[in-house]
Motif scaffolding. Sequence first.
Motif, short mmCIF file in Angstrom:
data_model
loop_
_atom_site.label_atom_id
_atom_site.label_comp_id
_atom_site.label_asym_id
_atom_site.label_seq_id
_atom_site.Cartn_x
_atom_site.Cartn_y
_atom_site.Cartn_z
N PRO A 1 0.82 -1.21 0.00
CA PRO A 1 0.00 0.00 0.00
C PRO A 1 0.86 1.26 0.00
CG PRO A 1 -0.07 -1.09 2.15
CD PRO A 1 0.75 -1.94 1.26
N GLU A 2 0.19 2.41 -0.03
CA GLU A 2 0.89 3.70 -0.11
C GLU A 2 1.86 3.86 1.05
OE1 GLU A 2 0.08 5.35 -2.89
OE2 GLU A 2 -1.33 3.71 -3.18
N GLY A 3 3.03 4.44 0.74
CA GLY A 3 3.97 4.80 1.81
C GLY A 3 4.66 3.62 2.44
N SER A 4 4.62 2.45 1.78
CA SER A 4 5.24 1.27 2.39
C SER A 4 6.76 1.26 2.18
CB SER A 4 4.60 -0.01 1.86
OG SER A 4 4.65 -0.05 0.46
N GLY A 5 7.27 2.21 1.41
CA GLY A 5 8.72 2.38 1.30
C GLY A 5 9.38 1.56 0.21
N LYS A 6 8.57 1.00 -0.70
CA LYS A 6 9.16 0.18 -1.78
C LYS A 6 10.23 0.96 -2.53
CE LYS A 6 5.05 -0.16 -3.66
NZ LYS A 6 5.48 0.99 -4.35
N SER A 7 9.83 2.14 -2.98
CA SER A 7 10.71 2.90 -3.88
C SER A 7 12.05 3.25 -3.22
CB SER A 7 10.01 4.18 -4.33
OG SER A 7 8.66 3.89 -4.58
N ASP B 1 4.19 -4.78 3.79
CA ASP B 1 2.90 -4.59 4.45
C ASP B 1 2.99 -3.55 5.57
OD1 ASP B 1 0.20 -5.14 4.83
OD2 ASP B 1 0.68 -6.46 6.53
N LEU B 2 1.97 -2.70 5.61
CA LEU B 2 2.00 -1.57 6.54
C LEU B 2 0.57 -1.11 6.78
CD1 LEU B 2 4.05 0.64 7.67
CD2 LEU B 2 3.46 1.94 5.65
N ASP B 3 0.29 -0.64 8.02
CA ASP B 3 -1.08 -0.17 8.22
C ASP B 3 -1.27 1.15 7.49
OD1 ASP B 3 -1.47 2.13 10.41
OD2 ASP B 3 0.34 0.96 10.82
N ILE B 4 -2.51 1.34 7.03
CA ILE B 4 -2.82 2.42 6.10
C ILE B 4 -2.53 3.82 6.65
CG2 ILE B 4 -4.80 3.48 4.88
CD1 ILE B 4 -3.60 0.71 3.86
N LYS B 5 -2.90 4.03 7.91
CA LYS B 5 -2.72 5.39 8.46
C LYS B 5 -1.25 5.78 8.47
CE LYS B 5 -7.00 6.34 10.49
NZ LYS B 5 -7.75 5.11 10.88
N GLY C 1 1.12 4.60 6.55
CA GLY C 1 1.59 4.74 5.16
C GLY C 1 1.19 6.07 4.56
N LEU C 2 -0.08 6.45 4.72
CA LEU C 2 -0.55 7.70 4.11
C LEU C 2 0.12 8.90 4.78
CD1 LEU C 2 -4.37 6.97 3.55
CD2 LEU C 2 -2.56 7.00 1.84
N ALA C 3 0.32 8.81 6.10
CA ALA C 3 0.98 9.91 6.81
C ALA C 3 2.42 10.06 6.31
CB ALA C 3 0.96 9.63 8.32
N ARG C 4 3.11 8.94 6.09
CA ARG C 4 4.48 8.99 5.57
C ARG C 4 4.50 9.70 4.23
NH1 ARG C 4 7.28 3.04 5.64
NH2 ARG C 4 7.58 2.77 7.87
N LYS C 5 3.54 9.34 3.36
CA LYS C 5 3.54 9.92 2.01
C LYS C 5 3.27 11.42 2.04
CE LYS C 5 3.20 7.78 -2.09
NZ LYS C 5 2.52 7.34 -3.30
N LYS C 6 2.30 11.82 2.90
CA LYS C 6 1.98 13.24 2.99
C LYS C 6 3.18 14.03 3.50
CE LYS C 6 -2.94 13.97 3.44
NZ LYS C 6 -4.10 13.99 4.33
#
Length: 206
Positions: free
Chosen positions: A8-14, A133-137, A139-144
Amino acid sequence: MFITLEGPEGSGKSSQIPALAQYLEAQGYRVLCTREPGGTSIGDQIRAVLTSMDNPELLPRTEILLFLAARAQLVAQVIRPALREGKVVLCDRYGDSTLAYQGYGHGLDLNSLRAMLNFATEGLKPDLTLLMDLDIKTGLARKKSIDEWNRLDAYEVSFHERVRAGYLQLAEEEPERWQRVDASKPKDEVQTMLRQIVLQRLKDKI
Ligand code: TYD
């Protein structure tokens, strides 16, 4: 060997992929890194349409066709040639993103999506898929916080929850292909886990 990273978003793949590639190269493997959507000139143009905040009217069906168009180009132009040359291909997202986001997230029919994926990739499936795998909140907070917010991230939290649950379901269905990594752990620990898993798989393959 074809390895994909999903999550999911912000899981740090990149941010993990370059260090993983460097490590594998130091072990003597030839590595090609690529990402989806994008990875080719045509794919990058499609990516701009998909991620633009100016396209709020883009429909899920249009979205999927654009993702698949970018993927068809990437597979034929980049991934298959690299695999033929014996390289390890590390791809940031692939077909499972379509199943997780368009299938589980948007509720499009999974069987139709699978058939379309098969068409776009001419049946190319990863040998190994790493689920960050990462909880959504979190992940999204990391991305923002790193200012990487795009149209796709702006879907509501429940959408992203369905995506994560979808990934876990996909991993459960094909345990021999998937490996789950706890992406909430510190960056270095995650990198160590990724290295161990990939190296083991490469050795098993010989
Ligand atoms: P990106 O900024 O690359 O996100 P990330 O860094 O999390 O990979 O944007 C890619 C977005 O596209 C991401 O939200 C996931 C989504 N996506 C799909 O919905 N379906 C797909 O088939 C693919 C490849 C990506």
